[in-house]
Design a protein around this motif. Structure first.
Motif, short mmCIF file in Angstrom:
data_model
loop_
_atom_site.label_atom_id
_atom_site.label_comp_id
_atom_site.label_asym_id
_atom_site.label_seq_id
_atom_site.Cartn_x
_atom_site.Cartn_y
_atom_site.Cartn_z
N UNK A 105 -3.72 -13.83 -51.25
CA UNK A 105 -4.27 -15.70 -51.57
C UNK A 105 -4.18 -15.97 -53.33
N UNK A 106 -4.69 -15.09 -53.91
CA UNK A 106 -4.15 -15.42 -55.17
C UNK A 106 -4.04 -15.01 -55.90
N UNK A 111 1.74 -18.02 -57.37
CA UNK A 111 2.97 -18.62 -57.49
C UNK A 111 3.18 -20.09 -57.36
N UNK A 112 2.57 -20.91 -56.22
CA UNK A 112 2.28 -21.93 -55.99
C UNK A 112 2.53 -22.92 -57.05
N UNK A 118 8.06 -24.33 -54.98
CA UNK A 118 7.11 -25.71 -53.58
C UNK A 118 6.11 -24.94 -53.02
N UNK A 119 6.58 -23.23 -52.01
CA UNK A 119 5.82 -22.79 -51.15
C UNK A 119 6.36 -20.84 -51.72
N UNK A 120 5.13 -20.17 -50.78
CA UNK A 120 5.04 -18.55 -51.18
C UNK A 120 4.45 -18.23 -50.14
N UNK A 121 5.07 -16.91 -49.39
CA UNK A 121 4.17 -16.07 -48.96
C UNK A 121 4.43 -14.79 -49.42
N UNK A 122 2.95 -14.23 -49.25
CA UNK A 122 3.12 -13.08 -49.63
C UNK A 122 2.53 -12.15 -48.96
#
Length: 284
Positions: A105-106, A111-112, A118-122
């Motif tokens: 989450x951090x 990234x965002x 605009x958006x990021x997924x990790x």
């Protein structure tokens, strides 16, 4: 006879069995012993829970400190305008970090926080890979609240402002002067009008303005929309509505000038009124 019956009855009553009173506690059992019997199971349960917790903590510490889950590969998808080195610098993951101990989450929030993301997924990919997928901001136009264009902001196709324009940013986008307005609803109304006019000016079959060039569209609540500093004319007035019809008449005007071989520059093209087009030549 009465005496015998009475004796017989009394004899039967004398042989009646009595049940012991269960409510009376056995004086031989100690109160302390009874309390110990009740507490002892809870002691066992608490001890078992403590042991289980210690085991889980030991397993967690072992996994999160193991070199087997060390991050060896970071895969990045979706970056077209942002370099991979800039993304790695943004997430700021220390060298030899453990994949299981990483706060996803951090990392996503870091990234965002980048102005162009605009958006990021990790996601984790065991045993030692980190997958990052980003969606970059898609700029539509530069919005400048004042005509001097000293301060401008990037906005997407919905009118959402996501960052201030800096010297390092690209410049081949239309600039809309007069936006954003203080009133949110009025600003959305004028942005919708400006977006509609831009799509007509840049649309097929013969775009009047190229998408990769910089031009200025101004917004005036009292005069409507207009273009400034174009190759067609210094000023083009479009007014408040009927932009499809007005851009069509502008194409006809430019085609007529081309056929007539009229190459002199124009200062103003007024398309506000639906029944005529006013052309003012540039001063010699």
């Amino acid at each position: 006879m009465k005496t015998r019956r009475a004796e017989g009855i009394s004899g039967k009553k004398g042989h009646k069995k009595t049940k012991p009173n269960r409510r009376v506690k056995d004086p031989a059992v100690s109160p302390l012993r009874l309390g110990t019997k009740k507490i002892f199971p809870w002691v066992w349960r608490s001890a078992a829970l403590l042991v289980l917790s210690l085991v889980m903590i030991f397993i967690h510490d072992t996994l999160t400190q193991s070199a087997f889950f060390e991050i060896r590969d970071i895969r990045i998808k979706g970056n077209e305008g942002i370099e991979q080195a800039a993304i790695l610098e943004q997430i700021a993951i220390p060298e030899n970090s453990n994949l299981l101990s990483l706060n996803l989450r951090l990392v996503r929030l870091r990234l965002e926080s980048h102005p162009w993301i605009h958006r990021a997924a990790v996601n984790r990919k065991l045993p030692g890979s980190l997958e990052i997928e980003i969606r970059e901001e898609e700029p539509f136009a530069m919005l400048s609240p004042t005509p001097d264009r000293r301060t401008a902001f990037w906005a997407d196709s919905t009118g959402r402002i996501f960052k201030e324009v800096t010297e390092e940013d690209p410049k081949n986008y239309p600039a809309i002067m007069g936006l954003p307005l203080a009133d949110t609803k009025e600003n959305a109304l004028w942005f919708g009008r400006a977006k509609s006019l831009l799509s007509l000016l840049q649309g097929p079959p013969h775009p009047l303005l190229e998408k990769d060039t910089t031009f200025f569209l101004w917004v005036d609540p009292d005069m409507g929309l207009g273009l400034a500093d174009t190759e067609m004319a210094s000023q083009i007035f479009f007014g408040f509505s009927d932009y499809a019809a007005k851009t069509r008449r502008l194409r006809i005007l430019l085609q007529y000038r081309k056929v007539q071989d009229q190459t002199e520059s124009m200062d103003t093209i007024d398309l506000v009124r639906p029944d005529r087009v006013v052309v003012i030549p540039a001063a010699a």
